[in-house]
Design a protein around this motif. Structure first.
Motif, PDB file in Angstrom:
ATOM      1  N   GLY A 263       1.230  -0.359  -4.347  1.00 43.23           N
ATOM      2  CA  GLY A 263       2.675  -0.467  -4.260  1.00 43.23           C
ATOM      3  C   GLY A 263       3.201  -1.881  -4.330  1.00 43.23           C
ATOM      4  O   GLY A 263       4.243  -2.141  -4.930  1.00 43.23           O
ATOM      5  N   LEU A 264       2.486  -2.831  -3.698  1.00 40.92           N
ATOM      6  CA  LEU A 264       3.081  -4.166  -3.533  1.00 40.92           C
ATOM      7  C   LEU A 264       2.362  -5.225  -4.356  1.00 40.92           C
ATOM      8  O   LEU A 264       2.934  -5.846  -5.246  1.00 40.92           O
ATOM      9  CB  LEU A 264       3.053  -4.542  -2.047  1.00 40.92           C
ATOM     10  CG  LEU A 264       4.023  -5.643  -1.634  1.00 40.92           C
ATOM     11  CD1 LEU A 264       5.458  -5.170  -1.801  1.00 40.92           C
ATOM     12  CD2 LEU A 264       3.768  -6.054  -0.187  1.00 40.92           C
ATOM     13  N   LYS A 265       1.058  -5.430  -4.081  1.00 38.63           N
ATOM     14  CA  LYS A 265       0.358  -6.574  -4.668  1.00 38.63           C
ATOM     15  C   LYS A 265      -0.160  -6.286  -6.084  1.00 38.63           C
ATOM     16  O   LYS A 265      -0.172  -7.165  -6.930  1.00 38.63           O
ATOM     17  CB  LYS A 265      -0.819  -6.975  -3.773  1.00 38.63           C
ATOM     18  CG  LYS A 265      -0.419  -7.438  -2.373  1.00 38.63           C
ATOM     19  CD  LYS A 265       0.027  -8.879  -2.391  1.00 38.63           C
ATOM     20  CE  LYS A 265       0.585  -9.341  -1.054  1.00 38.63           C
ATOM     21  NZ  LYS A 265      -0.394  -9.419   0.028  1.00 38.63           N
ATOM     22  N   GLY A 266      -0.670  -5.069  -6.304  1.00 41.56           N
ATOM     23  CA  GLY A 266      -1.205  -4.744  -7.623  1.00 41.56           C
ATOM     24  C   GLY A 266      -2.647  -5.167  -7.814  1.00 41.56           C
ATOM     25  O   GLY A 266      -3.268  -4.829  -8.817  1.00 41.56           O
ATOM     26  N   HIS A 267      -3.193  -5.919  -6.869  1.00 40.70           N
ATOM     27  CA  HIS A 267      -4.604  -6.297  -6.964  1.00 40.70           C
ATOM     28  C   HIS A 267      -5.147  -6.493  -5.543  1.00 40.70           C
ATOM     29  O   HIS A 267      -4.378  -6.505  -4.578  1.00 40.70           O
ATOM     30  CB  HIS A 267      -4.784  -7.571  -7.778  1.00 40.70           C
ATOM     31  CG  HIS A 267      -4.076  -8.750  -7.184  1.00 40.70           C
ATOM     32  ND1 HIS A 267      -2.855  -9.197  -7.625  1.00 40.70           N
ATOM     33  CD2 HIS A 267      -4.405  -9.546  -6.139  1.00 40.70           C
ATOM     34  CE1 HIS A 267      -2.469 -10.225  -6.889  1.00 40.70           C
ATOM     35  NE2 HIS A 267      -3.386 -10.455  -5.974  1.00 40.70           N
ATOM     36  N   LEU A 268      -6.461  -6.655  -5.457  1.00 43.26           N
ATOM     37  CA  LEU A 268      -7.095  -6.911  -4.161  1.00 43.26           C
ATOM     38  C   LEU A 268      -7.342  -8.402  -4.013  1.00 43.26           C
ATOM     39  O   LEU A 268      -7.828  -9.055  -4.944  1.00 43.26           O
ATOM     40  CB  LEU A 268      -8.427  -6.146  -4.073  1.00 43.26           C
ATOM     41  CG  LEU A 268      -9.295  -6.405  -2.841  1.00 43.26           C
ATOM     42  CD1 LEU A 268      -8.580  -6.008  -1.568  1.00 43.26           C
ATOM     43  CD2 LEU A 268     -10.610  -5.639  -2.948  1.00 43.26           C
ATOM     44  N   SER A 269      -6.981  -8.958  -2.863  1.00 43.17           N
ATOM     45  CA  SER A 269      -7.304 -10.355  -2.574  1.00 43.17           C
ATOM     46  C   SER A 269      -7.632 -10.457  -1.095  1.00 43.17           C
ATOM     47  O   SER A 269      -7.434  -9.511  -0.336  1.00 43.17           O
ATOM     48  CB  SER A 269      -6.122 -11.260  -2.924  1.00 43.17           C
ATOM     49  OG  SER A 269      -5.012 -10.891  -2.142  1.00 43.17           O
TER      50      SER A 269
END
Lengths: 347, 315
Positions: A263-269
């Protein structure tokens, strides 16, 4: 002094003491602002306007509340059964890992959102299942194992982001490949920066409430939480209830990871969660472990964080005032809860 | 294999192991005292943070090193008092209160740090404790560098463990503290105050946890970083279980654990470190702690009244 149980605490006591806890937190916050050399009222005012003073601020607060509703529910469900799940942070990241793996798999799954969510829930549930089986089978305290797993999973994420899941186009930053457009959660209303994760969080709160109040499992969870020995005596399979609770709790925490990534970031960090798993404990306690109350509680906690961020840019008060305020709120609320059920007598 | 032998035969390796064990010994003794009296203290992680911070800021402001240790202890005892009030006379959930104390102590450290040093990007360093070699003994191979060429705070850690064992098992006070954790009604029947014993144990134990935290800034890293405690408090909770609630075994556990930690740091530099990702090495302490808990679960001699609040007149 000793404590004397109150059989049926009157409504005034049940509502008055929590209200007093909130008042005490406000007083504590004013004191902190004064210590920092700022005007207490102005500081609290800045936190309030920073959290809800504009459309932008309000949307920011709603976005921040979304993962907190999920982790708050995860903790509320677990604590209700006296299952001390302090590993929501790890379960959140496990959910986020699976969300990215499924979302970027390129399989062209027809129902990519449910697929990602189910994979995430599975990961979070399995991650909590281990500590719970260790608890029910071997009597290993789950507080310490779930806490320690938070560190292990964060290291796993760090490894994945520098190795197998590293984004080739990420300019060397440790982050995963972004989800394709169709795997992202759409916004609820076009043009408003609020995604479907928030709606899902509200649905989850209602679903948990229904489970707790309208199903056998909900009854069993409450019975185990109130008195495990009596529950076992009444024929409730305590171990099985613990396992079901763990699956529910771990799955809910993992949904926070799914919602943040899709929903928010679009990727994993590595900075996906600034401690949403730990803050979920505060959210759940302020909600008195009630699933529907988790929503306003999460909004309140998110508002304090968003408001304090914005306040610290304007005034010379460190943003960590938010963490202090919320820790104090947690302790005041636990005390208020205790005093609801017991009265202090001399002797 | 040869590399492993080289590592194990180096005095610096054993010196590092004892150095790594020192803060754990302080904090583990603190937790052990609390749990022996019947109170689980999950405030340990945050109390170590406030200890690390208070010790460091006191010395940075010009206090002598030992005053920094004392300041850390006082800060730890303050948060211990908070934990004790909420969990002992009020009998509130030791889990939730402990986590709350951890959150409050940690955020207080960060808040005051930012308040005291608003513009600083990298934290200023202080002049830490220096090694104090014991004449003759420090010349013994392996054992010498490990145990007799350390900072005074490491010697204090071992003295603290000895003192804890002595007080808990050789004095009437220690007997009363342990009884408060096993059979509080019997203690009350003797005319002793369970509340007083438990509160005292939590306050003193929290002071030791904070001294353990101050070791990190005053003896190991000479500076204060956010997240420098990094789960050491939780590891100490596991070490108490691993040591079966006995100071001697807990110290051995801490040393064993620290040896593994020192080993993984050195293995990262070898060929193995080329193949295995460094995160796997960093995960070793946490995984070891979980394994220790599982191993000890079968024969754990948990204090019988641990986590059970005592309320006079209730049975």
């Amino acid at each position: 002094m000793r404590l004397e149980p109150i059989a049926n605490p009157p409504l005034a006591r049940r509502l008055g003491l929590p209200a007093l806890a909130i008042a005490a937190t406000t007083a504590f916050g004013s004191g902190l602002a004064a210590v920092a050399g700022a005007d207490p009222f102005a500081t609290l005012g800045l936190i309030l306007t920073g959290a809800a003073g504009s459309r932008f601020a309000l949307l920011e607060t709603l976005n921040r509340a979304t993962p907190l509703i999920f982790t708050g529910l995860a903790i509320a469900v677990a604590f209700r059964a006296r299952l001390w799940n302090i590993g929501a942070e790890a379960q959140l990241y496990a959910g986020a890992i699976l969300t990215v793996l499924v979302g970027t798999s390129g399989l062209g799954l027809p129902f990519v959102h449910p697929a990602m969510a189910l994979a995430a829930i599975g990961a979070g549930a399995v991650l909590l299942l281990g500590p719970v089986l260790l608890k029910t089978r071997l009597g290993v305290d789950e507080v310490v194992t779930t806490l320690l797993l938070n560190f292990v999973v964060l290291l796993l994420v760090s490894y994945l982001l520098e190795g197998p899941m590293k984004d080739p186009g990420g300019m060397g930053w440790p982050k995963s490949e972004p989800l394709p457009r169709e795997a992202r959660l759409p916004r609820i209303v076009e043009g408003l920066r609020l995604h479907w994760g928030f709606a899902l969080a509200l649905i989850a709160a209602v679903a948990v409430w229904v489970i707790q109040t309208r199903t056998t499992l909900g009854y069993e969870i409450r019975a185990v939480g109130l008195n495990p020995r009596a529950a076992r005596f009444a024929g409730i399979p305590v171990g099985a209830v613990m396992v079901k609770t763990a699956l529910l709790s771990g799955g809910l925490a993992a949904m926070a990871g799914f919602s943040e990534v899709a929903g928010l970031k679009g990727h994993l960090s590595l900075d996906l969660s600034p401690g949403f798993g730990y803050t979920g404990i505060i959210v759940a306690m302020l909600a008195l472990l009630h699933p529907l109350a988790v929503v306003p509680s999460a909004l309140f906690v998110a508002g304090i964080f968003v408001g304090a961020d914005s306040m610290s840019r304007a005034a010379e008060v460190p943003t960590y005032i938010a963490d202090m305020l919320l820790a104090a709120a947690l302790l005041f609320m636990v005390l208020a809860l205790g005093l609801t059920r017991y009265r202090v007598v001399r002797g | 294999m040869m590399e492993l032998l080289d590592i194990l035969l180096a005095g610096s390796f054993w010196a590092a192991a004892v150095r790594i064990a020192s803060p754990l010994i302080f904090a583990t003794m603190g937790e052990l005292i609390c749990e022996r009296a019947g109170v689980l203290n999950l405030g340990i992680e945050g109390i170590m943070v406030i200890g690390a911070f208070t010790g460091w800021i006191a010395v940075y402001m010009g206090a002598p090193l030992w005053w920094g240790v004392a300041a850390a202890m006082l800060a730890g005892m303050t948060f211990g008092l908070l934990h004790a009030i909420l969990t002992v006379p009020f009998g509130l959930s030791q889990h939730v209160v402990g986590l709350g104390v951890t959150l409050l102590a940690t955020s207080t450290s960060y808040f005051v740090y930012r308040l005291a040093l608003p513009e600083v990007t990298s934290p200023p360093r202080i002049e830490p404790f220096q090694n104090l070699p014991i004449p003759i003994l420090s010349d013994i191979p392996l054992i010498g560098p490990a145990f007799f060429n350390q900072t005074p705070l490491t010697y204090a850690a071992f003295a603290c463990a000895g003192l804890t064992a002595l007080v808990l098992w050789r004095t009437p006070l220690g007997l009363a503290i342990r009884a408060a954790g096993e059979n509080p009604s019997a203690v009350a029947a003797q005319g002793l105050s369970v509340t007083g014993l438990r509160m005292g144990a939590v306050i003193v134990g929290s002071g030791l946890m904070a001294v353990g935290g101050s070791f990190l800034t005053l003896s190991a890293f000479s500076s204060f970083f956010f997240e420098m405690v990094n789960g050491r408090g939780w590891i100490c909770v596991a070490l108490v279980v691993f040591g079966a609630w006995r100071p001697g075994k807990a110290v051995l556990g801490a040393l064993l654990f620290a040896a593994f930690d020192a080993l993984q740091i050195r293995l990262q530099q070898t060929d193995i470190g080329q193949i295995v990702p460094y995160q796997a090495f960093l995960a070793v302490p946490y995984v070891l702690s979980i394994l220790a808990l599982i191993l000890m679960s079968r024969r754990a001699e948990v204090p019988a009244a641990l986590m059970i609040p005592f309320n006079k007149g209730e049975r």
